[in-house]
Design an enzyme around this catalytic site. Structure first.
Site, mmCIF file in Angstrom:
data_model
loop_
_atom_site.group_PDB
_atom_site.id
_atom_site.type_symbol
_atom_site.label_atom_id
_atom_site.label_comp_id
_atom_site.label_asym_id
_atom_site.label_seq_id
_atom_site.Cartn_x
_atom_site.Cartn_y
_atom_site.Cartn_z
ATOM 1 C CD1 TRP A 1 -1.668 -2.331 2.087
ATOM 2 C CD2 TRP A 1 -2.814 -1.677 -0.040
ATOM 3 N NE1 TRP A 1 -2.728 -3.158 1.616
ATOM 4 C CE2 TRP A 1 -3.188 -2.908 0.631
ATOM 5 C CE3 TRP A 1 -3.193 -1.050 -0.994
ATOM 6 C CZ2 TRP A 1 -4.316 -3.511 -0.188
ATOM 7 C CZ3 TRP A 1 -4.005 -1.629 -1.868
ATOM 8 C CH2 TRP A 1 -4.525 -2.979 -1.318
ATOM 9 C CG ASP B 1 -2.989 4.167 4.603
ATOM 10 O OD1 ASP B 1 -4.079 4.126 5.144
ATOM 11 O OD2 ASP B 1 -2.653 3.365 3.384
ATOM 12 C CE LYS C 1 -8.006 -3.127 6.185
ATOM 13 N NZ LYS C 1 -7.815 -4.410 5.207
#
Length: 355
Positions: free
Chosen positions: A100, A167, A191
């Site tokens: 990511w 992030d 999440k």
């Protein structure tokens, strides 16, 4: 009973799911479904207002920051961050700690120069780089706080001389964070905060408005701030479920309490991985994630039989990412420690039968 260790969308509190399902039929006694009420109604505006207030309260967001609920996932923020913060003739700095982080820096290259200050790619991202220098002439420094695929996590955040962009998709609200140390925090909800479909953005107002490019309205943080996250129709249901989850977290005692629970869950599972002769961890000890516990078998031929036993015992979502293999137990906020002990029981049962 199922024990959900899936990496995302992740487990949500049962009471949140119950309340959300009821709202789908009749939202707060309106006689209408949450899915069909106007986002401009006083009922939904109250939901959005409470969600923003809960974010500020639980995360200790100081004055001078705006809280947004946007769409497009964290992957859209990979582009929106440089779109809003990186001048066309400027440079951004990135720490490469996984897939990511790599995708984020690739998006930034569309908007300006990108400097990778450090990377652990050569080890398949099994550790977090430590010895690097953040360039003071960059517009911002981007990091990924937790790496779901590889099971690594920044246990301490760097002190940055430039705006720090993070992030936090996979560990948002799982531990205490000093928001004042960051210029921008973003996180996909799916999440720890809610369902897929909404993305949380916390941005320091003073870092905006400094780029020389024209930014389309939907991609412009300042436009979204002025519109109160409602420049267009927001994802009402996802915001509502996120609000309920934040209520649940507050009722538990907040981030400080859940952080200690997460530390305990991670410790007992890592202890079993270290103790059990059939399994071994894959990440550097000091960088092991409290959210995504990755491990492999000493004998890879036993992986499929172990997964079969897990399935029989109601252990769900434990297969590792294809780029790493092995196993990944995601132990997000809503996963009770009883589920962790259920997994440990299966690991011990399997070891006993495969001596």
């Amino acid at each position: 009973m199922k024990h959900n260790f899936g990496a995302g969308p992740g487990i949500l509190p049962h009471e949140v799911l119950k309340q959300a399902s009821e709202a789908v039929i009749d939202f707060n006694g309106t006689g209408l479904s949450l899915l069909e009420i106007s986002h401009r109604s006083k009922e939904f505006e109250a939901v959005l207002d409470e969600a923003v207030l809960l974010v500020k309260e639980l995360f200790g967001v100081p004055e001078g920051y705006s809280v947004l609920f946007l769409q497009g996932g964290a992957s859209t923020q990979f582009a929106l961050a440089p779109y809003n913060l990186l001048p066309s003739t400027g440079k951004a700095a990135y720490l490469e700690t996984g897939v990511w982080a790599n995708k984020a820096l690739k998006e930034a290259k569309f908007f300006g120069e990108v400097e990778i200050v450090a990377s652990s790619k050569e080890s398949n991202f099994t550790y977090i780089p430590k010895d690097y220098t953040i360039p003071a002439d960059a517009a911002y420094f981007h990091i990924t706080s937790n790496n779901t695929i590889y099971g690594t996590q920044l246990q301490e955040f760097p002190k940055s001389p430039i705006p720090l962009v993070c992030d936090m998709s996979s560990d948002i609200f799982s531990r205490k964070v000093n928001v004042a140390d960051f210029g921008l925090i973003y996180a996909g909800a799916q999440k720890n905060m809610g369902p897929a479909g909404v993305t949380l953005v916390i941005v320091k107002d003073e870092i905006l408005g400094k780029v020389d490019r024209k930014i389309p309205a939907m991609f412009n943080y300042q436009v979204q701030i002025e519109g109160g996250s409602m420049y267009n129709t927001p994802p009402c249901f996802a915001i509502y479920v996120s609000m309920l989850t934040l209520r649940w977290l507050k009722a538990k005692g907040g981030v400080e309490v859940i952080e200690q629970e997460n530390i305990t869950k991670a410790r007992v599972l890592y202890d079993e991985i270290e103790r059990n002769p059939l399994f071994k961890p894959v990440c550097a000890t000091e960088d092991r994630s409290h959210m995504n516990v990755t491990f492999v078998m000493e004998n890879a031929e036993l992986e499929k039989p172990f997964l079969k036993l897990c399935d029989e015992r109601g252990i769900v979502g434990i297969k590792g990412h294809r780029s790493v293999g092995g196993f990944r137990a995601s132990i997000y906020n809503a996963l009770p420690i009883t589920s962790v002990y259920a997994l440990i029981d299966v690991m011990q049962e399997f070891a006993e039968s495969n001596k």
